[in-house]
Every structure is written in C-alpha cells, then in structure tokens.
Write a protein that holds these residues in place. Structure first.
Motif, PDB file in Angstrom:
ATOM      1  N   GLU A 224      -0.857  -1.586  41.015  1.00  0.00           N
ATOM      2  CA  GLU A 224      -0.759  -0.662  39.215  1.00  0.00           C
ATOM      3  C   GLU A 224      -1.860   0.162  39.111  1.00  0.00           C
ATOM      4  N   ILE A 225      -2.553   0.686  40.659  1.00  0.00           N
ATOM      5  CA  ILE A 225      -3.763   1.224  40.496  1.00  0.00           C
ATOM      6  C   ILE A 225      -3.632   2.975  40.246  1.00  0.00           C
ATOM      7  N   THR A 226      -1.769   3.493  41.243  1.00  0.00           N
ATOM      8  CA  THR A 226      -1.376   3.916  40.790  1.00  0.00           C
ATOM      9  C   THR A 226      -1.126   4.932  38.939  1.00  0.00           C
ATOM     10  N   HIS A 227      -0.857   3.866  38.485  1.00  0.00           N
ATOM     11  CA  HIS A 227      -0.037   3.910  37.110  1.00  0.00           C
ATOM     12  C   HIS A 227      -1.315   3.609  35.787  1.00  0.00           C
ATOM     13  N   SER A 228      -2.315   3.950  37.082  1.00  0.00           N
ATOM     14  CA  SER A 228      -3.468   3.547  35.515  1.00  0.00           C
ATOM     15  C   SER A 228      -4.176   4.167  34.162  1.00  0.00           C
ATOM     16  N   ASN A 229      -3.269   5.857  34.292  1.00  0.00           N
ATOM     17  CA  ASN A 229      -3.356   6.687  33.147  1.00  0.00           C
ATOM     18  C   ASN A 229      -5.112   6.450  33.204  1.00  0.00           C
ATOM     19  N   VAL A 230      -6.111   6.297  34.286  1.00  0.00           N
ATOM     20  CA  VAL A 230      -7.075   7.023  33.967  1.00  0.00           C
ATOM     21  C   VAL A 230      -7.765   8.130  34.930  1.00  0.00           C
ATOM     22  N   GLN A 231      -7.620   9.711  34.158  1.00  0.00           N
ATOM     23  CA  GLN A 231      -7.781  10.950  34.701  1.00  0.00           C
ATOM     24  C   GLN A 231      -9.427  10.593  35.714  1.00  0.00           C
ATOM     25  N   GLU A 232     -10.109  10.008  35.520  1.00  0.00           N
ATOM     26  CA  GLU A 232     -11.327   9.783  36.271  1.00  0.00           C
ATOM     27  C   GLU A 232     -11.267   9.108  37.729  1.00  0.00           C
ATOM     28  N   MET A 233      -9.568   8.420  37.587  1.00  0.00           N
ATOM     29  CA  MET A 233      -9.214   7.281  39.007  1.00  0.00           C
ATOM     30  C   MET A 233      -8.462   8.193  39.926  1.00  0.00           C
ATOM     31  N   ASP A 234      -7.411   9.235  38.603  1.00  0.00           N
ATOM     32  CA  ASP A 234      -6.408   9.857  39.712  1.00  0.00           C
ATOM     33  C   ASP A 234      -7.428  11.155  40.499  1.00  0.00           C
ATOM     34  N   ASP A 235      -8.040  11.015  39.546  1.00  0.00           N
ATOM     35  CA  ASP A 235      -9.444  12.945  40.367  1.00  0.00           C
ATOM     36  C   ASP A 235      -9.837  12.336  42.057  1.00  0.00           C
ATOM     37  N   PHE A 236     -10.249  10.243  41.586  1.00  0.00           N
ATOM     38  CA  PHE A 236     -10.859  10.096  43.317  1.00  0.00           C
ATOM     39  C   PHE A 236      -9.934   9.706  44.400  1.00  0.00           C
ATOM     40  N   ILE A 237      -8.677   9.368  43.960  1.00  0.00           N
ATOM     41  CA  ILE A 237      -7.214   8.978  44.272  1.00  0.00           C
ATOM     42  C   ILE A 237      -7.066  10.356  45.103  1.00  0.00           C
ATOM     43  N   PHE A 238      -7.124  11.233  44.450  1.00  0.00           N
ATOM     44  CA  PHE A 238      -6.849  12.672  45.364  1.00  0.00           C
ATOM     45  C   PHE A 238      -7.478  13.002  46.031  1.00  0.00           C
ATOM     46  N   ALA A 239      -9.145  13.304  45.554  1.00  0.00           N
ATOM     47  CA  ALA A 239     -10.457  13.583  46.467  1.00  0.00           C
ATOM     48  C   ALA A 239      -9.732  13.223  47.891  1.00  0.00           C
ATOM     49  N   ASN A 240      -9.593  11.647  47.487  1.00  0.00           N
ATOM     50  CA  ASN A 240      -9.486  11.059  48.864  1.00  0.00           C
ATOM     51  C   ASN A 240      -8.500  11.642  49.523  1.00  0.00           C
ATOM     52  N   LYS A 241      -6.989  11.484  49.214  1.00  0.00           N
ATOM     53  CA  LYS A 241      -5.767  12.006  50.027  1.00  0.00           C
ATOM     54  C   LYS A 241      -6.675  12.963  51.028  1.00  0.00           C
TER      55      LYS A 241
END
Length: 250
Positions: A224-241
């Motif tokens: 479910e994580i890639t469909h969270s619609n939580v911007q802060e988590m999207d930023d966290f995932i992008f930074a990790n990538k």
C-alpha cells in the motif's frame, strides 16, 4: 502484540513524539520508518522502557508497562530480545559466550542446557561452526547474525531490531531481513524493526508505521505504501531511491 497509545515525549521543552499510536502484530516484522531525527529511536526506547513517555501507554499483550508494578516490568523485560545497531558484541568474549550471556545473567539454567540452547540459536542463524570464534574474526553480516542469535537465545516473545542493516552491503542486508522475517514467523514473535532502508521496507514490510517530525503520518503494508498519497512519505521514498542509486554507482 504490542500496542502504543497516544505516546508523547519532549526533551528540554522540545517535542520529539506527538500523540503516536499504533499496533504491532505477532508473527511478522513490524517496521518503524522515517528519516533520521524524526523520533523513530525515541519511540523504540519508549516501547522497550528505556525512556518514560510524558503521556500515553505501552501495552505488551494487554499488560501496561509503565503502569504495571515491579514484577510486571521484570516479567516483560525477561520476554524481550534486542538486536542493537552495531551488534554490540563483547570483544573479549567468543561467539558462544556472547550468545550465552543473557542465559548467564537472566536464568538459572544448567550449563548443558545453556549449551544446547546456544548451539540451537547459532545453527538457526547459520553459524553452527562459529562457537569459538572471536568477534574480530567475523564479517559485519556474521556479527549481526550473532546478535540475532543472542537476541533470541532467551526465547523472547518480543524482538526489537534497531537499524539491523546499518553498514551492510545490499546482498547481506537481504539475508538479514529474511532471517528476521523467518524467525518472527517461526517463533510467533512480535518483532519491531526500526529502519530507513526502503529495500527492507519493500522486502519484509508487512506492517509499517511512517514517522515524520514525531508524528505518525501513515500506517499500512508494503503493498500500500506507493499509493499512500502522503507527500512527506513520497519524499522519503524518493530520497532513498536517490541514495541507493548513488551507492550503486560508487
């Protein structure tokens, strides 16, 4: 099962945790994720009783740790296993002695019984021939596996892992993740893993809490994580990538 209810904690007037609640389930790795400085480690310390929250409660299978009496606290602590970030092995002790340490300090088991349990745990983590080795003879991944063996030697109900993949290469990290997942399932333990490694999240994240600036912003699974619609988590995932890509190029 471990449940945290409305945990808040401040240090010197600075809020670190803000009304955090969540349920950590048995038989699976439960991940607490977020960037450095977001409150993950403080949350873990509150759960294991190293830090007392200003507000809120921590329940171990409906036993309130902070409101419980001394006997309740002692009983819960005896049911906890801990894998520290750096392994935290005693340099002067052999692998066998490191793993046996909780049995020596917390139980009245006979020596032969201790030896059987130590051998079982070392075999479970794939180190059945490493009893007499010293920590200086081990690789980083082997040290983490010794740490896992020591964490489970007392047959705990609850296992806590603080950044278990810190300092490890990607292949070894996967092996450690899979080992933690297998042990959680095999022994039906409530396992909590603190990490910022997205490979771990997508590999074993059956239950995930995302912490941002001391608040729980999201709770769900790796699917479910890639469909969270939580911007802060999207930023966290992008930074990790981005960081993973840079490491691969080095």
């Amino acid at each position: 099962m471990i449940e945290v209810r409305n945990l808040s904690k401040s240090f010197n007037g600075r809020p670190i945790l803000k009304n955090v609640s969540g349920v950590f389930e048995k038989g699976k790795p439960n991940l607490i994720i977020g960037a450095s400085g977001t409150g993950k480690s403080v949350l873990l310390k509150c759960i294991v009783g190293l830090v007392k929250p200003d507000e809120g409660s921590v329940l171990y299978d409906n036993r309130d740790f902070f409101e419980g009496d001394r006997d309740t606290k002692i009983a819960i602590r005896r049911e906890i296993g801990m894998l520290f970030q750096g392994g935290a092995l005693f340099d002067s002790k052999t692998v066998e002695e490191n793993v046996r340490f909780p049995l020596d300090t917390l139980t009245k088991m006979q020596r032969e019984e201790k030896q059987e349990r130590v051998n079982f745990c070392l075999k479970r983590v794939g180190l059945e021939n490493a009893n007499k080795k010293m920590p200086s003879e081990l690789s980083g991944g082997m040290k983490k596996r010794v740490g896992i063996a020591r964490a489970i030697v007392n047959n705990p109900n609850y296992l806590f892992c603080d950044e278990p993949n810190s300092g490890l290469d990607p292949q070894t990290s996967i092996l450690i993740d899979e080992l933690i997942q297998d042990i959680s399932e095999d022994f039906n333990m409530t396992t909590i893993v603190v990490t910022h490694d997205m490979n771990s999240v997508m590999g074993i994240g059956e239950k995930i809490l995302f912490i941002y600036k001391g608040q729980k912003l999201w709770e769900g699974t790796k699917n479910e994580i890639t469909h969270s619609n939580v911007q802060e988590m999207d930023d966290f995932i992008f930074a990790n990538k981005v960081m993973s890509s840079l490491r691969e190029k080095q």
